[in-house]
Scaffold this motif. Sequence first.
Motif, PDB file in Angstrom:
ATOM      1  N   LYS A 100     135.373 -24.812  55.940  1.00  0.00           N
ATOM      2  CA  LYS A 100     134.192 -25.665  55.900  1.00  0.00           C
ATOM      3  C   LYS A 100     132.950 -24.793  55.974  1.00  0.00           C
ATOM      4  CE  LYS A 100     136.479 -29.538  58.078  1.00  0.00           C
ATOM      5  NZ  LYS A 100     136.536 -30.426  59.217  1.00  0.00           N
ATOM      6  N   PRO A 101     132.008 -25.015  55.088  1.00  0.00           N
ATOM      7  CA  PRO A 101     130.801 -24.200  55.137  1.00  0.00           C
ATOM      8  C   PRO A 101     129.939 -24.593  56.328  1.00  0.00           C
ATOM      9  CG  PRO A 101     130.601 -25.897  53.472  1.00  0.00           C
ATOM     10  CD  PRO A 101     132.006 -25.963  53.997  1.00  0.00           C
ATOM     11  N   VAL A 102     129.187 -23.636  56.805  1.00  0.00           N
ATOM     12  CA  VAL A 102     128.287 -23.896  57.919  1.00  0.00           C
ATOM     13  C   VAL A 102     127.099 -24.674  57.386  1.00  0.00           C
ATOM     14  CG1 VAL A 102     126.873 -22.841  59.697  1.00  0.00           C
ATOM     15  CG2 VAL A 102     129.027 -21.784  59.053  1.00  0.00           C
ATOM     16  N   LEU A 103     126.866 -25.841  57.952  1.00  0.00           N
ATOM     17  CA  LEU A 103     125.786 -26.695  57.476  1.00  0.00           C
ATOM     18  C   LEU A 103     124.530 -26.463  58.310  1.00  0.00           C
ATOM     19  CD1 LEU A 103     127.759 -29.999  56.996  1.00  0.00           C
ATOM     20  CD2 LEU A 103     127.174 -28.312  55.279  1.00  0.00           C
ATOM     21  N   ARG A 104     123.415 -26.457  57.626  1.00  0.00           N
ATOM     22  CA  ARG A 104     122.155 -26.299  58.329  1.00  0.00           C
ATOM     23  C   ARG A 104     121.610 -27.678  58.686  1.00  0.00           C
ATOM     24  NH1 ARG A 104     118.066 -24.289  55.059  1.00  0.00           N
ATOM     25  NH2 ARG A 104     119.220 -24.957  53.241  1.00  0.00           N
ATOM     26  N   LYS A 105     120.881 -27.736  59.774  1.00  0.00           N
ATOM     27  CA  LYS A 105     120.271 -28.988  60.176  1.00  0.00           C
ATOM     28  C   LYS A 105     118.973 -29.154  59.396  1.00  0.00           C
ATOM     29  CE  LYS A 105     119.839 -31.533  64.397  1.00  0.00           C
ATOM     30  NZ  LYS A 105     119.846 -31.439  65.848  1.00  0.00           N
TER      31      LYS A 105
END
Length: 174
Positions: A100-105
Amino acid sequence: MSSSRKYGLKSLMLSIAKGLLETEITDKIEEKRAYMSEHCTPLSLPSGTQALQELCKEIHHKIERIDEERYDMEVKVNKGVRDVEDLKIKVQDLKGKFKKPVLRKVRMSADQMLQALLGSKHKVNLDLRANLKQVKKEVKEEEKELREVGDWRKNIDDKSGMDGRKKMFEGGEA
């Protein structure tokens, strides 16, 4: 181990490695000479222009044939690489493990989010309060009685002693 012994072993290993490298280089040179003498016959240039033209045509035909073979090999290799990548993807699908890619807020208002999802053609105003109905609050009688209980010390004084307990029981029966 002492440092002199370590140094002696190190120098011995380096000298052996140097000798092995030299023999390997000479072996490669000999292999190259043997290959070239086997596959490339010595060039004998003819003296006439007609013979030179025939030699050029022969060399061009060889070059074309080699280019075709190289192209075919390249296509086979590329197809093999694509097949390997497809199989890797299938294996990942079968395992069910995905990175899972790291999602930015991202800070967006609801209007900006809807505009990003729907595009700039649709203008949606997200005013949720405009859609709400006005509701009148009805106060129930039970809640009024609970609020009008009054001073809690007064109730305690009424219930204290035997008379207060008797009133509690009598009030519960009625």
